[in-house]
Design an enzyme around this catalytic site. Structure first.
Site, PDB file in Angstrom:
ATOM      1  N   MET A   1       6.463   0.103   2.074  1.00  0.00           N
ATOM      2  CA  MET A   1       6.505  -0.222   0.710  1.00  0.00           C
ATOM      3  C   MET A   1       6.061  -1.839   0.639  1.00  0.00           C
ATOM      4  O   MET A   1       6.954  -2.477   0.404  1.00  0.00           O
ATOM      5  CB  MET A   1       7.689   0.274   0.103  1.00  0.00           C
ATOM      6  CG  MET A   1       7.966   1.732   0.404  1.00  0.00           C
ATOM      7  SD  MET A   1       9.450   1.989  -0.647  1.00  0.00           S
ATOM      8  CE  MET A   1      10.670   1.283   0.325  1.00  0.00           C
ATOM      9  N   ASP A   2       4.763  -2.124   0.807  1.00  0.00           N
ATOM     10  CA  ASP A   2       4.307  -3.607   0.643  1.00  0.00           C
ATOM     11  C   ASP A   2       3.699  -3.929  -0.580  1.00  0.00           C
ATOM     12  O   ASP A   2       2.941  -3.187  -1.417  1.00  0.00           O
ATOM     13  CB  ASP A   2       3.175  -3.742   1.760  1.00  0.00           C
ATOM     14  CG  ASP A   2       3.082  -5.131   2.201  1.00  0.00           C
ATOM     15  OD1 ASP A   2       3.860  -6.096   1.899  1.00  0.00           O
ATOM     16  OD2 ASP A   2       1.948  -5.326   2.451  1.00  0.00           O
ATOM     17  N   GLY A   3       4.086  -5.195  -0.892  1.00  0.00           N
ATOM     18  CA  GLY A   3       3.808  -5.623  -2.187  1.00  0.00           C
ATOM     19  C   GLY A   3       4.658  -5.885  -3.349  1.00  0.00           C
ATOM     20  O   GLY A   3       4.298  -6.165  -4.581  1.00  0.00           O
TER      21      GLY A   3
ATOM     22  N   THR B   1       0.764   0.194   1.682  1.00  0.00           N
ATOM     23  CA  THR B   1       0.197  -0.126   0.245  1.00  0.00           C
ATOM     24  C   THR B   1      -0.302  -1.850   0.358  1.00  0.00           C
ATOM     25  O   THR B   1      -0.079  -2.283   1.124  1.00  0.00           O
ATOM     26  CB  THR B   1       1.172   0.026  -0.927  1.00  0.00           C
ATOM     27  OG1 THR B   1       2.428  -0.661  -0.538  1.00  0.00           O
ATOM     28  CG2 THR B   1       1.516   1.371  -1.093  1.00  0.00           C
ATOM     29  N   SER B   2      -1.000  -2.294  -0.819  1.00  0.00           N
ATOM     30  CA  SER B   2      -1.442  -3.672  -0.969  1.00  0.00           C
ATOM     31  C   SER B   2      -2.664  -3.827   0.100  1.00  0.00           C
ATOM     32  O   SER B   2      -3.229  -4.974   0.160  1.00  0.00           O
ATOM     33  CB  SER B   2      -0.309  -4.570  -0.805  1.00  0.00           C
ATOM     34  OG  SER B   2      -0.069  -4.707   0.680  1.00  0.00           O
TER      35      SER B   2
END
Length: 286
Positions: A41-43, A227-228
């Protein structure tokens, strides 16, 4: 009368949206479906920075995204969802930021146990993976409570990696394997007078190691989504992802939506024959 007539509208829209999702998922199910999806869960911080709001706001929106994704996975029949929530390396951040994240984490864990949460609605069983002893005591106790309260649930499994890195997980698994392994020596000595282990089973095997990983009761991920747009695993499930389909969509985690999830599954279905061939080959080699 007008007010009375307007009240059902939100429920009607919700019902129509659920019906459309069901139709979409039935079409998706015509192809191979993943059993386990893992998310990095990046960003969250970049989301807050781009909107000029507090950093904690990004993590709060990210939690909302997580609940929505868990619901969609349940509706699609995905049985395992794993998320990378907090790395051991994140403890190197500013103390006030770490404390803020710990407070937010406890708040969100408590929310997962509320009556109207997705956990209660869909019967999710919750795992927390990592060195939980590194967490603040309130967070650790909240995590242990969540695992205990959902242990008998028979729905999907949500595994949350906190105070986690894959290298730390492997190190802990090696230590557990060594502690549990029975080295049976029978007084045999070599020509130098040194005791040796007569039983080759005294060595720690790959099977021993895998039995002591945090993921021992969970199949390897079919898809890993970061993500990101970042194309790094960042020390996440390194042992378990050699045959996973790695994807790096551009949206930040709080922006990740049903459209992105469906696209990820379509991409997985395109490459599924290749992945299955590699898995069969790996089984033969083992």
């Amino acid at each position: 009368m007008e007010k009375h007539g307007r009240k059902p509208e939100p429920n009607i829209f919700a019902s129509v949206w659920r019906f459309l999702r069901r139709c979409l998922f039935l079409v998706l199910a015509l192809g191979p479906m993943p059993n386990h999806i893992a998310f990095i869960m990046d960003g969250n911080r970049r989301y807050a920075k781009q909107r000029n709001v507090k950093e904690g706001t990004g993590h709060g929106v990210g939690f909302t995204t997580l609940t929505s994704i868990c619901q969609y996975c349940y509706e699609m029949g995905v049985k395992y969802v794993t998320v990378y929530a907090f790395s051991i390396d994140n403890f190197k951040r500013k103390p006030e930021e770490v404390q803020s994240l710990m407070d937010l984490m406890k708040e969100k864990i408590d929310e997962l146990l509320e009556e109207d949460s997705i956990v209660q609605k869909y019967g999710f069983r919750i795992n927390f993976w990592g060195s939980l002893d590194l967490l603040s005591e309130p967070v650790r106790l909240a995590a242990e409570k969540a695992m205990t309260h959902t242990a008998d649930n028979t729905g999907p499994v949500l595994s949350i990696c906190v105070a986690y890195t894959s290298t730390n997980e492997i190190m802990r698994a090696i230590k557990k394997s060594c502690a549990r392994k029975s080295f049976r020596t029978q007084g045999y000595v070599n020509c130098d007078g040194e005791s040796v282990c007569e039983d080759i089973n005294g060595y720690v095997t790959v099977a021993d190691l895998e039995e002591n990983l945090d993921t021992a009761d969970c199949p390897d991920p079919d898809i890993v989504i970061r993500t990101s747009g970042e194309a790094r695993l960042s020390n996440f499930l390194l042992w378990q992802t050699s045959l996973s389909h790695l994807q790096n969509p551009n949206p930040l985690w709080p922006e990740f939506s049903l459209r992105n999830l469906v696209w990820a599954i379509l991409e997985y279905q395109k490459i599924y024959p290749y992945l299955e061939a590699r898995r069969r080959l790996a089984k033969k080699e083992n």
